[in-house]
Design an enzyme around this catalytic site. Structure first.
Site, PDB file in Angstrom:
ATOM      1  N   GLU A   1      -1.158  -1.514  -0.909  1.00  0.00           N
ATOM      2  CA  GLU A   1       0.003  -2.330  -0.601  1.00  0.00           C
ATOM      3  C   GLU A   1      -0.014  -3.675  -1.331  1.00  0.00           C
ATOM      4  OE1 GLU A   1       0.644  -3.019   3.518  1.00  0.00           O
ATOM      5  OE2 GLU A   1       2.813  -3.018   3.277  1.00  0.00           O
ATOM      6  N   ASP A   2      -1.186  -4.260  -1.445  1.00  0.00           N
ATOM      7  CA  ASP A   2      -1.227  -5.650  -1.912  1.00  0.00           C
ATOM      8  C   ASP A   2      -1.802  -5.853  -3.304  1.00  0.00           C
ATOM      9  OD1 ASP A   2      -0.139  -6.316   0.469  1.00  0.00           O
ATOM     10  OD2 ASP A   2      -2.022  -6.862   1.425  1.00  0.00           O
TER      11      ASP A   2
END
Ligand code: MN
Length: 696
Positions: free
Chosen positions: A76-77
């Site tokens: 996600e990051d």
């Protein structure tokens, strides 16, 4: 922050065979990938996944889960993809990380309190593997522990609300009371700061007045039990402000009236000791009738086992006591996580899926309602959950498409849909949805459901609605044709036909709506003469049967036949006066009249062929046409208008092809002769509604 060797040692302590190299690689990987990213606290970002991994070691979970925790935010990051993870850490870890990433999606959804229960179910459904859920819960717990670092108060509130509404109940659902309580405590502090402060202050006051009561009471219990020869651990705690607050609001009482603010746990080695300890406590202190519960002989549905009782301590103070073994304690506090870990260590059972654990719990269940609840969760495995852009949740069977979704939201939306955006991207309507998709349906003006949709929709509602709409549309179009034809019929009766005359005609025909009549006319379910009679009874009394408009002009004679020999115009080629024709005389039958290029003639090669000509006054025959019109509202009526203007009676109309944006009809029409037929074909071709028109 846990150091690399500490994490490895922790895992080794309960799983000596753990793959140390893989743990080391995952630790280094998350540190590298998160690089210089920072948390709100100012700590490096990677401290977060490492702490989450630490929480997972407390639950003694397997190496794959620990690695998943370390990597849970990389997809996600950072720029890492699920494929990268599969390449470095294998399929299973990749699947787990992907699962956690998908669960995180839910946090990006707009807030919708009513949907909270739905969201919990959604999370459960998404958690095909309980380890995904465990990592997600630990992730949330750690985020709550560090919530105070976030500067934006609205964001803090949102996260706390979400934790209270979704994650804490979820932790409870899977029996992780420890996580549930801590989440509630931290969220409460954020959501109700005033109440929190008041209760915390009162607790502080009490502590000052009584001075370390909790420890003193715990010691008393321990002594009494030791005297009876029982080896036990006793721990005591003040209840957290949130559970006191809960009692106050549930029972509508003030802080002073909440008497049992202390709770104690007696932990024994064996189950027999639990009952022995309970006996000692009940003999030494007065117990409160009605508060005793035996969850050892009758565990809660989620597997929770313990004895519960409340005692009067020194005549004034009510305290709660829970008695259980070490093993029960661990399982109680960490629920399914503990259950799962024990199973892993047994190694007897290999991979134990989330569902199977659940089923075991369901088997042990005595509570019909809870059983139902659990069974429902199992059912969710073959469902998907998708959201509207506003965050409303819809459950659909697996394989559902954007069209199914549209109809699930609202029939009108399904009927008007022309396209879909899935997760912000334009996608075909036939696209199958995945769990967690955000689906925006695009509506079109004058849009109509297509017959072809029936080929891919899976829900009954969509199927039924599409069928109904297509039927209705067909009916409307036939009625539109009928309406044009009706005008020409009405023009032939000796009266002006207004609304009243039509209403009376409907009564005579036993019909309800003008549309019914138009449909009947369009579909040739009623003759012109019947319509005229209904409009003006008796007006056709002087007509011969042949006087009827559609038939009275027909007069066919054929030259070349022996006088008296019967003939018929062939149904295959529909010859009309003016066509070059051939007669085919089959044994014992009437002479068939075909056009000279009819392919059916080949079947009569052995029969007698007659060279025929039309009689000089021949006119009136049925010609067959193929007409392709644009598939939009009004085009069929426009086509019917062309027939009506040319005074041509349509005797049958069949839809033969539906190939968006075109619809093709086969039309039988009564024409005078070949020039007449040619004229109608030209007139059709000139119409804006018509893409193609040919005689068949
Ligand atoms: Mn995280």
């Amino acid at each position: 922050m846990l150091r690399q060797y500490e994490l490895v040692e922790r895992v080794k302590a309960y799983d000596p065979d753990a793959d140390e190299a893989a743990l080391n690689r995952a630790y280094v990987y998350t540190v590298q990938k998160h690089g210089s990213q920072k948390r709100a606290s100012g700590d490096p970002y990677f401290s977060h996944p490492i702490e989450v991994a630490g929480l997972m070691t407390d639950l003694q979970l397997d190496v794959q889960t620990i690695i998943t925790a370390l990597l849970h935010d990389t997809v996600e990051d950072t720029l890492v993809t699920v494929e990268d993870i599969e390449e470095h850490f294998g399929k299973d870890v990749a699947r787990l990380v992907d699962g956690v990433t998908k669960l995180s999606k839910i946090e990006a959804m707009p807030e919708n309190e009513r949907a909270a229960e739905n969201l919990r179910k959604f999370l459960l459904a998404m958690s095909e593997d309980i380890r995904v859920l465990l990592v997600k819960l630990a992730d949330r717990l750690h985020n709550m522990r560090t919530l105070h670092f976030i500067k934006n108060p609205e964001k803090r509130q949102r996260i706390a609300r979400e934790t209270m509404d979704i994650y804490a109940p979820l932790a409870e659902r899977v029996g992780m009371y420890e996580y549930m309580r801590e989440m509630q405590a931290l969220a409460f502090k954020e959501l109700e700061p005033e109440a929190y402060k008041t209760i915390a202050n009162r607790l502080e006051e009490l502590r000052g007045r009584d001075g370390g009561q909790v420890d003193a009471i715990a010691l008393k219990f321990k002594q009494a039990l030791a005297e009876a020869g029982l080896k036990v651990e006793v721990t005591g705690r003040e209840k957290h402000p949130f559970s006191i607050w809960n009692k106050m609001s549930e029972r509508h009482v003030s802080f002073e009236q909440v008497t049992d603010i202390m709770a104690f746990r007696v932990i024994t080695d064996t189950e027999a000791d639990c009952y022995a300890a309970l006996g000692v406590l009940h003999r030494t202190w007065q117990f409160l009738p009605g508060r005793f519960k035996d969850y050892i002989s009758t565990p809660k549905t989620n597997g929770y086992r313990s004895l519960h009782t409340s005692l009067m301590y020194e005549n004034s103070m009510r305290v709660e006591v829970q008695v259980r073994t070490h093993e029960m304690h661990h399982r109680n506090e960490f629920g399914l996580a503990a259950h799962w870990a024990y199973k892993q260590h047994d190694k007897a059972d290999g991979q134990v899926g989330w569902l199977r654990d659940l089923i075991e719990i369901v088997d042990a269940s005595h509570d019909a309602e809870e059983l139902l609840e659990h069974t429902r969760m199992a059912i969710y495995q073959d469902r998907i959950f998708a959201f509207t852009p506003k965050g409303a949740l819809f459950q659909l069977p697996k394989g559902s498409t954007a069209v199914d979704f549209a109809f699930a939201v609202h029939t009108d939306l399904g009927l008007a849909c022309v396209g879909a955006k899935i997760n912000g991207r334009h996608m075909p309507l036939r696209t199958q949805l995945s769990n967690g998709d955000v689906v925006e349906i695009i509506k079109g003006k004058g849009a109509e459901p297509q017959l072809s949709w029936l080929g891919f929709v899976v829900t009954g509602k969509a199927r039924a609605s599409i069928r109904r709409a297509v039927r209705l549309k067909e009916r409307e179009e036939v009625a539109a044709i009928g309406s044009k034809l009706f005008d020409t019929i009405a023009a032939r009766v000796p009266a002006r036909i207004g609304k009243k005359a039509i209403r009376l005609a409907l009564e005579r025909l036993g019909m309800d709506e003008p549309d019914d009549l138009m449909y009947a006319v369009g579909a040739s379910k009623i003759t012109d003469r019947e319509v005229m009679e209904a409009l003006v009874p008796g007006c056709t009394a002087n007509f011969d049967e042949d006087d009827e408009w559609s038939k009275h002009e027909r007069e066919i004679s054929i030259r070349g036949l022996t006088p008296g020999v019967g003939f018929e115009l062939a149904e295959c080629c529909h010859p009309v006066p003016g066509d070059r024709i051939v007669g085919l005389r089959r044994m014992g039958e009437r002479v068939e009249v075909h056009t000279i290029d009819c392919l059916e003639l080949a079947s009569g090669i052995d029969n007698e062929w007659l060279d025929l000509n039309w009689g000089s006054r021949s006119h009136g025959a049925v010609g067959r046409l193929s007409v392709t019109i644009y598939d939009r509202p009004g085009t069929l009526a426009e086509m019917a208008g062309v027939f009506a203007q040319n005074k041509i009676n349509v005797t049958s109309l069949t839809q033969t092809q539906l190939d968006h944006p075109f619809t093709t009809y086969e039309i039988d029409a009564e024409v005078n002769d070949l020039p007449h037929l040619t004229r109608i074909v030209s007139a059709l071709r000139a119409s804006d509604a018509v893409a193609q028109a040919d005689r068949i």
